[in-house]
Scaffold this motif. Structure first.
Motif, PDB file in Angstrom:
ATOM      1  N   VAL A 445      -2.092 107.282 180.327  1.00 18.04           N
ATOM      2  CA  VAL A 445      -3.476 106.855 180.559  1.00 18.04           C
ATOM      3  C   VAL A 445      -4.433 107.445 179.517  1.00 18.04           C
ATOM      4  N   PRO A 446      -4.463 108.764 179.298  1.00 21.67           N
ATOM      5  CA  PRO A 446      -5.365 109.269 178.241  1.00 21.67           C
ATOM      6  C   PRO A 446      -5.001 108.749 176.858  1.00 21.67           C
ATOM      7  N   ILE A 451      -6.665 105.527 172.151  1.00 23.97           N
ATOM      8  CA  ILE A 451      -6.393 104.396 171.257  1.00 23.97           C
ATOM      9  C   ILE A 451      -7.544 103.406 171.298  1.00 23.97           C
ATOM     10  N   PHE A 452      -7.989 103.083 172.515  1.00 21.48           N
ATOM     11  CA  PHE A 452      -9.058 102.083 172.656  1.00 21.48           C
ATOM     12  C   PHE A 452     -10.359 102.579 172.016  1.00 21.48           C
ATOM     13  N   GLY A 453     -10.710 103.835 172.257  1.00 20.51           N
ATOM     14  CA  GLY A 453     -11.981 104.351 171.757  1.00 20.51           C
ATOM     15  C   GLY A 453     -12.045 104.477 170.255  1.00 20.51           C
ATOM     16  N   GLY A 532     -16.064 105.181 170.892  1.00 21.47           N
ATOM     17  CA  GLY A 532     -15.122 106.287 170.759  1.00 21.47           C
ATOM     18  C   GLY A 532     -15.353 107.378 171.793  1.00 21.47           C
ATOM     19  N   TRP A 533     -16.589 107.837 171.905  1.00 22.62           N
ATOM     20  CA  TRP A 533     -16.850 108.965 172.804  1.00 22.62           C
ATOM     21  C   TRP A 533     -16.914 108.547 174.272  1.00 22.62           C
ATOM     22  N   ALA A 539     -10.859 109.765 178.808  1.00 21.64           N
ATOM     23  CA  ALA A 539      -9.538 110.256 178.401  1.00 21.64           C
ATOM     24  C   ALA A 539      -9.425 111.756 178.660  1.00 21.64           C
ATOM     25  N   PHE A 540     -10.480 112.503 178.356  1.00 21.16           N
ATOM     26  CA  PHE A 540     -10.450 113.945 178.589  1.00 21.16           C
ATOM     27  C   PHE A 540     -10.385 114.263 180.078  1.00 21.16           C
ATOM     28  N   ILE A 541     -11.103 113.462 180.889  1.00 21.62           N
ATOM     29  CA  ILE A 541     -11.056 113.684 182.337  1.00 21.62           C
ATOM     30  C   ILE A 541      -9.658 113.423 182.874  1.00 21.62           C
ATOM     31  N   SER A 542      -9.053 112.309 182.462  1.00 17.09           N
ATOM     32  CA  SER A 542      -7.700 112.012 182.936  1.00 17.09           C
ATOM     33  C   SER A 542      -6.692 112.999 182.380  1.00 17.09           C
ATOM     34  N   LEU A 543      -6.920 113.468 181.125  1.00 17.82           N
ATOM     35  CA  LEU A 543      -6.033 114.462 180.548  1.00 17.82           C
ATOM     36  C   LEU A 543      -6.157 115.789 181.286  1.00 17.82           C
ATOM     37  N   ALA A 544      -7.375 116.117 181.711  1.00 15.27           N
ATOM     38  CA  ALA A 544      -7.588 117.362 182.444  1.00 15.27           C
ATOM     39  C   ALA A 544      -6.822 117.365 183.755  1.00 15.27           C
ATOM     40  N   MET A 545      -6.556 116.197 184.286  1.00 15.25           N
ATOM     41  CA  MET A 545      -5.860 116.111 185.568  1.00 15.25           C
ATOM     42  C   MET A 545      -4.344 116.134 185.420  1.00 15.25           C
ATOM     43  N   VAL A 546      -3.854 116.116 184.182  1.00 12.69           N
ATOM     44  CA  VAL A 546      -2.399 116.138 184.017  1.00 12.69           C
ATOM     45  C   VAL A 546      -1.923 117.277 183.128  1.00 12.69           C
ATOM     46  N   ALA A 547      -2.833 117.957 182.431  1.00 15.33           N
ATOM     47  CA  ALA A 547      -2.410 118.975 181.469  1.00 15.33           C
ATOM     48  C   ALA A 547      -2.418 120.362 182.108  1.00 15.33           C
ATOM     49  N   HIS A 548      -1.427 121.146 181.796  1.00 16.04           N
ATOM     50  CA  HIS A 548      -1.363 122.530 182.276  1.00 16.04           C
ATOM     51  C   HIS A 548      -2.421 123.382 181.578  1.00 16.04           C
TER      52      HIS A 548
END
Length: 576
Positions: A445-446, A451-453, A532-533, A539-548
């Motif tokens: 997802v991120p 890629i899209f942004g 982009g932003w 992307a950062f929000i979804s990444l925050a929910m999956v990254a250690h």
């Protein structure tokens, strides 16, 4: 003693008025493997909302196949599967226990023609297809209007936020409707709820198509959402009614993909219809699709075992005069006050007290909301920056369908992986074993958002084949959202087997709320932050929910894969 065999009459079954001796009770029940039902896994056909489980606990009555058509009530009841498993109150009370020793719970018999699991595989796949396409149809309706927002704005002389309410209010209806359809389906059966709300929904589409003002359109879209939401409530249960645990892998995968595939189809169709014949025909096409599916829904028979057996019990009491014949749902009816609590209050209580349910619901809501965000960000990029018409903008969503198709190949393998883990653990897997697919999908997802942004203007200017970058971002997103939902939904069910209805209702409300909110600000967000932003923020929000070790300290789903068992141990409602 007469033997009223199911083969002898379509309206009768085996009647055995004599009680089964305790030492013969187990022999009466056929081996579980004959019915492919794993008693260690939640029964989605159990009437969770309308049965007083605090008094009667749980029973496998609705999945049991017995030679006589009856099991003794006192031996069929068991505790609610949660961390704190207590003997049902009815079994602790000596007086009630004596009464239960006289009660016989109705079950299906071998080769029972009324058992929905005994339908032919061809017919079961037909029911599965109708159920899945019904979900696609109502989800399609929520987004089809995005295909021609510009003409709607011009027609009613309103801005983009007001027109976005036509999506928001329908998705709000998706969240409210199931709170009513779920208990009604447990009382009256699934068939009635498949048919009647569908035709009312078709009727409410008509004023949308002929609306003379924005108020008419918005109000009717809201009621469309409420009545269209019935398949969202019924489809998963219907599929579980006809397929047992070991058989329903691909069928449930179709159900998991449908709520996400439908909205993607909406702008593809709506774009070309609005571009060629006008925005009113978007609603006429929606009505035609809904009308055709309503006709197919009329062919779905009653599949809900508690209602089928309740009707059988009523018939047998009348035919034999034996008032001890019953179902658990009849013996332990939920008072109206408790029904209100179960339906409208407990889902929110669980959100407040169950961190697993809250965080997973928020994560599912994020993914669902991002899907609706795409419906508004794609027109900004491809309509605004590339100058494409609404029809071509709609075609860009085909990439999401490609990702969804890839997920349909993977989800049955995830189910196979789960069964392998279950065998390796002695036949009983942990709910956390469901999270493998969620961890796989969450990474994509991120990636898709980045890629899209950053392949959109102004970073990559339109020209030549530069559209490939932002369009292709839909493939990883489609793949990720379906695998995430498939695994997360299964995890919630397995983690809260005694409170499945409330847990799923809570998830549905949160998910619909996110999908409803996104259209109100996503366009402004892309205009103000830039492509982009704006995309990167999500992307950062979804990444925050999956990254250690991220700043938010919410490594979903890895957190629950590692610590879920200990978190469940502290919960009153989660399985031990």
């Amino acid at each position: 003693m007469p033997d009223h065999s199911p083969a002898s009459s379509e309206t009768s079954t085996v009647v055995h008025p004599e009680y089964i001796p305790a030492d013969e009770e187990q022999d009466n029940i056929l081996a579980p493997q004959l019915s492919h039902h794993d008693p260690n896994r939640p029964d989605l056909s159990f009437p969770y909302i309308t049965t007083n489980t605090e008094q009667g606990g749980f029973t496998d009555e609705y999945r049991t196949v017995s030679r006589t058509g009856f099991v003794k009530a006192s031996t069929a009841l068991r505790p609610i599967p949660s961390h704190i498993s207590e003997t049902p109150a009815a079994l602790r009370d000596p007086e009630k226990l004596r009464d239960l020793n006289q009660k016989k719970l109705v079950t299906f018999v071998p080769d029972d023609p009324e058992d929905p699991r005994n339908k032919s595989n061809l017919f079961k796949w037909y029911i599965t297809a109708v159920s899945a396409f019904s979900v696609v149809e109502v989800a399609f309706a929520s987004a089809v209007v995005t295909g021609d927002f510009r003409d709607l704005e011009a027609e009613f002389h309103v801005g983009e936020v007001v027109i976005a309410l036509s999506v928001t209010l329908m998705v709000c209806g998706f969240g409210i409707g199931p709170l009513f359809w779920s208990p009604l389906s447990e009382i009256y059966g699934r068939r009635l709820l498949w048919v009647y709300p569908s035709f009312v929904y078709v009727i409410f589409i008509i004023p949308c198509a002929v609306a003379k003002n924005i108020e008419t359109l918005l109000i009717c879209r809201f009621f469309c959402g409420i009545f269209a939401s019935a398949p969202l409530t019924l489809a998963g249960g219907t599929i579980s009614d006809i397929w047992d645990n070991e058989e329903r892998g691909f069928a449930i995968a179709l159900f998991a993909a449908a709520p996400y595939g439908g909205p993607v189809l909406g702008p593809i169709v709506g774009g070309f219809v609005g571009e060629t014949v006008g925005w009113r025909w978007i609603f006429w096409v929606q009505m035609i699709f809904a009308g055709v599916m309503a006709i197919f829904k009329c062919t779905i028979p009653e599949t809900y075992s508690p209602v089928i057996l309740k009707r059988r019990a009523q018939r047998l009491r009348k035919e034999t005069g034996d008032l001890n014949i019953a179902t658990e749902q009849e013996l332990f009816k939920v008072p109206f006050s408790q029904l209100i609590v179960e339906t409208l209050i407990r889902p929110f209580q669980m959100l407040a007290t169950e961190p697993i349910l809250l965080l997973l619901s928020l994560y599912i809501a994020l993914i669902y909301g991002l899907l609706y965000a795409f419906f508004f960000s794609y027109p900004v990029v491809f309509g605004g920056n590339y100058g494409w018409n609404d029809g071509l903008v709609g075609l860009t969503f085909i990439s999401v369908w490609i990702g969804l198709g890839l997920a349909l190949f993977v989800t049955p393998r995830l189910e196979k992986n789960y069964r392998a883990r279950m065998v390796a653990k002695g036949g009983k897997a942990d709910p956390e074993d469901r999270l493998v697919g969620m961890m796989l999908g969450a990474v994509w997802v991120p990636i898709s958002l980045f890629i899209f942004g950053w392949t959109s203007p102004p970073y990559v200017q339109p020209g030549g084949g530069n559209w490939v970058g932002p369009v292709s971002s839909g493939i990883p997103f489609g793949f990720g959202m379906v695998t995430i939902y498939f695994s997360a939904n299964a995890y919630i069910i397995d983690a809260f087997p005694g409170y499945v209805a409330s847990a799923l209702a809570a998830k549905t409300v949160i998910r619909s709320g996110s999908g409803a909110a996104m259209p109100l600000f996503i366009t402004a967000m892309y205009h103000n932050l830039g492509n982009g932003w704006a995309a990167s923020t999500w992307a950062f929000i979804s990444l925050a929910m999956v990254a250690h070790d991220c700043v938010f300290q919410i490594p979903i789903p890895f957190l629950f894969y590692r610590y879920g068992k200990s978190i469940r141990a502290k919960s009153k409602r989660a399985v031990a």
